[in-house]
Design an enzyme around this catalytic site. Structure first.
Site, PDB file in Angstrom:
ATOM      1  N   SER A 146     -41.776 103.982  14.656  1.00  0.00           N
ATOM      2  CA  SER A 146     -42.806 103.488  15.352  1.00  0.00           C
ATOM      3  C   SER A 146     -42.467 103.808  17.148  1.00  0.00           C
ATOM      4  CB  SER A 146     -42.544 101.905  15.443  1.00  0.00           C
ATOM      5  OG  SER A 146     -43.150 101.183  16.734  1.00  0.00           O
TER       6      SER A 146
HETATM    7  N1  LIG Z   1     -49.473  97.024  22.837  1.00  0.00           N
HETATM    8  C1  LIG Z   1     -48.283  97.326  22.048  1.00  0.00           C
HETATM    9  C2  LIG Z   1     -48.855  98.230  20.967  1.00  0.00           C
HETATM   10  C3  LIG Z   1     -47.614  98.420  19.696  1.00  0.00           C
HETATM   11  C4  LIG Z   1     -48.096  99.039  18.576  1.00  0.00           C
HETATM   12  O1  LIG Z   1     -49.117  99.222  18.401  1.00  0.00           O
HETATM   13  N2  LIG Z   1     -47.231  98.948  17.474  1.00  0.00           N
HETATM   14  C5  LIG Z   1     -47.635  99.457  16.435  1.00  0.00           C
HETATM   15  C6  LIG Z   1     -46.422 100.406  15.776  1.00  0.00           C
HETATM   16  S1  LIG Z   1     -46.158 101.649  16.761  1.00  0.00           S
HETATM   17  C7  LIG Z   1     -47.826  98.441  15.419  1.00  0.00           C
HETATM   18  O2  LIG Z   1     -46.853  97.938  14.605  1.00  0.00           O
HETATM   19  N3  LIG Z   1     -49.104  97.978  15.469  1.00  0.00           N
HETATM   20  C8  LIG Z   1     -49.414  96.822  14.464  1.00  0.00           C
HETATM   21  C9  LIG Z   1     -50.790  96.399  15.245  1.00  0.00           C
HETATM   22  O3  LIG Z   1     -51.291  97.026  16.335  1.00  0.00           O
HETATM   23  O4  LIG Z   1     -51.400  95.403  14.668  1.00  0.00           O
HETATM   24  C10 LIG Z   1     -47.346  98.200  22.847  1.00  0.00           C
HETATM   25  O5  LIG Z   1     -47.697  98.585  24.186  1.00  0.00           O
HETATM   26  O6  LIG Z   1     -46.085  98.296  22.634  1.00  0.00           O
END
Ligand SMILES: N[C@@H](CCC(=O)N[C@@H](CS)C(=O)NCC(=O)O)C(=O)O
EC number: 2.5.1.18
Length: 232
Positions: free
Chosen positions: A16
């Protein structure tokens, strides 16, 4: 009397990229906010499956947005994140199960204060999310382990340990604990507030987290997230 350190658990997986951003920014805030930061290597594939979620990048418009957003966020945070040539192969075909078992094996060996989980996780993130290198093969894990400061014989032992039932179960257990906090993606950050857990999803909730743990005010939340210059 001095303020006790707040326990903050970071559930993450090196597959991730947003977890990498969250990890580095939390490492920078650790002393500024007086945190007892606990690394919780877990398996994002398991969290996706158990929560019924799907990786965001499988929605084409989200994938396009994420490429821009990650590039922007990485520059903002001064983290050398670059997309691999084939992100789908790296994330979904190769995946991170071996890598997260390896990090879990390191966590079995870690002694208080030696920050080996932190170092080996960073080395693995650099491979997959900066220099476009494999994180699935034993030789790749060895390289990451050596760079993190293990000797060749310790790395051999870790590779063996990573295949053991004990480590497989420990990774499952960490993933199950993330699920107990209703995780659906990573990074998943749990702040323990006077015995009550407060959960945050993502690497974009630090201002809110600061407010919740009583560190609000510009002296605590520094522009560009404490902008450490990052050397690869
Ligand atoms: N808005 C969050 C996004 C985080 C994200 O998209 N994480 C991914 C893995 S890299 C995830 O697990 N997403 C699940 C989802 O969006 O439901 C950030 O800026 O960190």
């Amino acid at each position: 009397m001095s303020n006790p350190r707040k326990v903050v658990e970071l559930f993450y997986d090196v597959v991730s990229p947003y977890s990498w951003l969250g990890f580095e920014v939390l490492c920078r805030y650790r002393n500024v906010w007086n945190l007892d930061l606990r690394f919780r290597p877990a398996y994002l594939g398991g969290v996706m499956h158990l929560s019924g979620n799907k990786p965001p990048a499988i929605v084409p418009n989200k994938a396009i947005y994420m490429a821009t957003d990650l590039d922007r966020q990485a520059k903002y945070c001064n983290i050398p994140l670059r997309f691999p040539a084939n992100p789908f192969e790296a994330m979904f075909e190769k995946g991170s199960l071996n890598a997260m078992r390896f990090v879990t094996a390191v966590s079995e060996k870690e002694k208080v204060g030696d920050s080996l989980v932190e170092k080996v996780s960073r080395e693995l993130w650099k491979r997959i999310w900066s220099t476009d290198q494999d994180i699935t093969e034993p030789a790749s894990l060895s390289e990451a382990g050596l760079k993190a400061g293990f000797s060749a014989s310790e790395v051999e032992e870790l590779l063996k340990l990573a295949k053991s039932q004990q480590v497989k179960d420990k990774l499952k257990q960490a993933t199950a604990e993330a699920m107990e906090h209703q995780a659906f993606g990573f990074p998943f950050i749990v702040c323990h507030m006077d015995g009550k857990p407060e959960a945050f999803f993502g690497s974009d909730r630090f201002e809110l987290m600061a407010y919740c743990i009583g560190k609000y005010g510009f002296e605590h939340v520094v522009s560009r997230h404490l902008c450490t210059v990052f050397f690869l």
